[in-house]
Motif scaffolding. Structure first.
Motif, PDB file in Angstrom:
ATOM      1  N   ASN A 255       0.832  -1.194   0.000  1.00 21.75           N
ATOM      2  CA  ASN A 255       0.000   0.000   0.000  1.00 21.75           C
ATOM      3  C   ASN A 255       0.874   1.254   0.000  1.00 21.75           C
ATOM      4  O   ASN A 255       0.956   1.964   0.997  1.00 21.75           O
ATOM      5  N   PHE A 270      -2.384  10.303   0.124  1.00 21.93           N
ATOM      6  CA  PHE A 270      -3.199   9.519  -0.805  1.00 21.93           C
ATOM      7  C   PHE A 270      -2.509   8.174  -1.059  1.00 21.93           C
ATOM      8  O   PHE A 270      -1.291   8.041  -0.906  1.00 21.93           O
ATOM      9  N   HIS A 271      -3.303   7.214  -1.482  1.00 23.65           N
ATOM     10  CA  HIS A 271      -2.717   5.992  -2.018  1.00 23.65           C
ATOM     11  C   HIS A 271      -1.969   6.371  -3.292  1.00 23.65           C
ATOM     12  O   HIS A 271      -2.507   7.082  -4.155  1.00 23.65           O
ATOM     13  N   ARG A 275      -5.784   6.639 -10.731  1.00 26.23           N
ATOM     14  CA  ARG A 275      -7.137   6.115 -10.867  1.00 26.23           C
ATOM     15  C   ARG A 275      -7.430   5.603 -12.280  1.00 26.23           C
ATOM     16  O   ARG A 275      -8.528   5.122 -12.543  1.00 26.23           O
ATOM     17  N   TYR A 301      -3.206  15.431 -11.351  1.00 26.56           N
ATOM     18  CA  TYR A 301      -3.996  15.645 -10.139  1.00 26.56           C
ATOM     19  C   TYR A 301      -3.506  16.898  -9.413  1.00 26.56           C
ATOM     20  O   TYR A 301      -2.299  17.187  -9.387  1.00 26.56           O
ATOM     21  N   GLY A 305      -5.659  16.183  -4.398  1.00 30.67           N
ATOM     22  CA  GLY A 305      -6.178  14.905  -4.873  1.00 30.67           C
ATOM     23  C   GLY A 305      -7.173  14.992  -6.008  1.00 30.67           C
ATOM     24  O   GLY A 305      -7.544  13.965  -6.594  1.00 30.67           O
ATOM     25  N   TYR A 323     -12.990  10.658 -10.123  1.00 31.78           N
ATOM     26  CA  TYR A 323     -11.746   9.886 -10.199  1.00 31.78           C
ATOM     27  C   TYR A 323     -10.575  10.616  -9.525  1.00 31.78           C
ATOM     28  O   TYR A 323      -9.442  10.567 -10.005  1.00 31.78           O
ATOM     29  N   LEU A 325      -7.862  11.113  -6.390  1.00 27.81           N
ATOM     30  CA  LEU A 325      -7.032  10.141  -5.664  1.00 27.81           C
ATOM     31  C   LEU A 325      -7.736   9.685  -4.389  1.00 27.81           C
ATOM     32  O   LEU A 325      -8.475  10.444  -3.761  1.00 27.81           O
ATOM     33  N   LYS A 326      -7.478   8.434  -4.019  1.00 26.94           N
ATOM     34  CA  LYS A 326      -8.094   7.889  -2.810  1.00 26.94           C
ATOM     35  C   LYS A 326      -7.298   8.368  -1.594  1.00 26.94           C
ATOM     36  O   LYS A 326      -6.095   8.117  -1.495  1.00 26.94           O
ATOM     37  N   PRO A 327      -7.972   9.065  -0.671  1.00 21.91           N
ATOM     38  CA  PRO A 327      -7.246   9.646   0.468  1.00 21.91           C
ATOM     39  C   PRO A 327      -6.858   8.609   1.506  1.00 21.91           C
ATOM     40  O   PRO A 327      -7.461   7.541   1.610  1.00 21.91           O
ATOM     41  N   VAL A 328      -5.840   8.963   2.264  1.00 20.83           N
ATOM     42  CA  VAL A 328      -5.364   8.161   3.400  1.00 20.83           C
ATOM     43  C   VAL A 328      -5.382   9.062   4.624  1.00 20.83           C
ATOM     44  O   VAL A 328      -5.048  10.251   4.543  1.00 20.83           O
ATOM     45  N   ASP A 343      -9.949   2.496   7.774  1.00 19.04           N
ATOM     46  CA  ASP A 343     -11.088   3.366   7.463  1.00 19.04           C
ATOM     47  C   ASP A 343     -11.434   4.250   8.654  1.00 19.04           C
ATOM     48  O   ASP A 343     -11.828   5.404   8.497  1.00 19.04           O
TER      49      ASP A 343
END
Length: 604
Positions: A255, A270-271, A275, A301, A305, A323, A325-328, A343
């Motif tokens: 990850n 972000f991961h 996307r 991006y 994100g 689409y 970015l997937k946040p962390v 999560d």
């Protein structure tokens, strides 16, 4: 009295392929059983074979055979061109390597390493020297010398006399070391030089280097008699797996995360995955960018994100907003970043408040990394942490560190002497007058913050105890502030002095491999070579890290032994280790119950 010769370990006494040494040998402890990956059943045709090695080798061989048969008219010029390129561009490398092997062998003969006996200190050869020479001669050198001893110099002579042959601008001859067209004496010299190079000391040195390496790891280290064993010091137990495992183990995990500072200094995480097709966005450890751009298809991006650009071919219904970015989850305090892939990340507000309070005088937004180092320890990460959690070993192992560090873990250390307690009270009064936090604060078993005095007369963790940086950190009024110690299990410990800070991070790379990263922080305006010398700044902890590496690796080797049985901890000297073990055990049980309900502890 002769020294006692320990018996051969039971696990290799009857192992095919690994002769038992008569004398003591420094065997490598490993869970690998020689031959465990081999195929010995009905599909092996009564052979003991390594399926993966044989399978891949057979496929590669079959590929070249089919290629040659199908393209028989094309492969000869292709291979001839390849040979000509190699001899034209890499001759220097072959000659240099061969000569280095000769020098290495001669150096081994005259150096103390030449006294190392294959198989152990009292091992004896199974055959006489005459028998060994006879077998080596019969194994190939004999027929080679008898035939090529005449054929090779004559072939080289004839080729050199013929001069350089060219076809379409490329040499097609194989005359060694150039050519000697029409000059018999020069051609004879070249022919003999090439022959001696092929059949003199150089080939024997090549054989010796490879053979000695194989023999040391097979007969003295107890590893299989295969080429992969030679690379054990570099790859460790990963030599049993595919080369790809070596690459995978260097990654921080499955990850990857990218952390950026966006507008108004806000931190985003972000991961590190585009996307579009899943490529990594950032391929370097650090840097400065205006936007995050995927190197694959240039999807772009914003630093928060949002997807800004995806080309013009995604269709009229493509929604950029869908689409991003997937946040962390990321939190920050006192210059530290805390990232959670969960999560619902655990609550750490109390820790963040404590860090902000204790590190406020250091003005962590205005520090820089003066120097950084990483070392890999061949030990499990828990052993690395346990070693750090006690100073039971310090007096015998860390002379440089004890030039300034008090062995006591904190101001409430149960071993504390009256002298130390008096020093603590005196320094705490001074620190309170300066407005510098010093109180011992524990946040469960996982986190601890405390300021402890250094040895009387020292103000920094340097060899002489003097400041390592002339410019003090942040808004600190004095260099004499002891060391603010910050512990964050399971992977960080830190020492903040008045002039600089030393911060550590521990990351597991595998079951028995851990990377320890050390960073030395100074005021951002401190000038290297003027305010601080990086070499002097890091000298104490470079020495200490290396000493700890040796201790933990020997600890790991001992634990790997079948004779290992856990011993008791000292409640005074090792109370920090006990706290760590308790925290780890409680965390393991808690997560087994909450995040993996299908796993339970074995009963009975």
């Amino acid at each position: 009295m002769e020294p006692r010769i320990p018996p051969t370990p039971p696990d290799i006494q009857n192992t095919p392929g690994v002769p038992a040494p008569d004398g003591p040998a420094n065997l490598i402890n490993t869970d690998y059983v020689i031959g465990q990956d081999n195929i010995t059943g009905q599909f092996s045709f009564s052979l003991d074979i390594h399926g993966k090695v044989l399978g891949v080798s057979a496929l590669v061989t079959l590929f070249f055979v089919i290629l040659t048969l199908v393209y028989h008219s094309d492969v000869e010029p292709m291979f001839t061109g390849l040979r000509n390129w190699l001899t034209g561009h890499l001759t220097w490398f072959f000659l240099l390597a061969a000569n280095l092997f000769v020098v290495l062998c001669l150096a081994l003969i005259v150096s103390p390493l030449g006294t190392v006996r294959i198989g152990g200190a009292r091992a004896r050869p199974d055959f006489s020297y005459l028998s060994w020479f006879s077998m080596l001669f019969a194994a190939g050198m004999g027929i080679g010398l008898m035939f090529y001893g005449v054929s090779e110099p004559m072939s080289h002579f004839a080729s050199a006399m013929g001069g350089t042959a060219l076809e379409n601008g490329a040499r097609t001859d194989w005359a060694p070391l150039g050519a000697a067209f029409g000059d018999p004496e020069a051609a004879a010299r070249l022919g003999m030089a090439a022959t001696i190079f092929h059949w003199g000391l150089h080939p024997w040195a090549n054989y010796a280097v490879v053979t000695l390496a194989l023999a040391i790891f097979a007969y003295n280290k107890g590893l299989p008699l295969t080429m992969r064993s030679i690379f054990y010091p570099i790859l460790g137990s990963r030599i049993w797996g595919w080369p790809g495992h070596v690459i995978d183990i260097l990654e921080a995990g499955d990850n990857p995360v990218v952390i950026v500072r966006g507008d108004n200094g806000r931190i985003h995480a972000f991961h590190n995955v585009c996307r579009h097709r899943g490529s990594r966005l950032c391929v370097s450890d650090k840097g400065k960018v205006a936007k995050l751009v995927c190197p694959y298809h240039q999807w772009t991006y914003e630093l928060d994100g949002r997807l800004l650009f995806a080309g013009s071919d995604m269709g009229v219904n493509f929604d950029l907003a869908a689409y991003g970015l997937k946040p962390v989850n990321v939190r920050t305090a006192g210059g530290y970043l805390f990232v959670s892939l969960a999560d619902e990340p655990p609550a750490i507000e109390e820790l963040l408040e404590s860090l902000a309070h204790y590190l406020a005088p250091y003005d962590m937004d205005n520090v820089k990394v003066a120097v950084e180092s990483s070392i890999i320890e061949q030990a499990n990460w828990k052993l690395v942490i346990e070693n750090n959690r006690e100073c039971y070993h310090c007096n015998a192992a860390h002379p440089e560190l004890l030039n300034s560090l008090q062995e006591f873990d904190d101001s409430d250390d149960p071993r504390a002497t009256p002298t130390y307690k008096a020093l603590v009270a005196h320094k705490q009064q001074q620190w309170g007058e300066m407005g510098v936090p010093w109180q011992l604060r524990r946040l469960g078993k996982r986190n601890r913050l405390t300021r402890t005095p250094l040895l009387e007369g020292t103000v920094s963790m340097t060899l002489d105890g003097k400041p390592g940086c002339r410019k003090l950190m942040g808004r600190l009024p004095s260099a004499d502030l002891g060391a603010l110690r910050i512990l964050h299990l399971p992977n960080s410990w830190n020492h903040f002095m008045g002039d600089h800070a030393v911060v550590f991070r521990v990351m597991p790379l595998g079951p028995q491999q851990t990377v320890v990263t050390t960073k030395w922080l100074v005021h951002k305006d401190a000038v290297e070579g003027v305010d601080y010398d990086p070499t002097q700044l890091r000298r104490v902890w470079d020495a200490t890290n290396e000493q700890d590496r040796r201790l933990t690796e020997e600890n790991q080797r001992g634990i790997n032994s079948r004779g290992y049985e856990p011993g008791p901890y000292s409640e005074t000297f090792e109370f920090g280790v006990i706290d760590f073990i308790d925290w780890y055990s409680e965390s393991l049980l808690e997560n087994l119950g909450h995040t993996a309900p299908h796993l339970k502890l074995a009963e009975g």
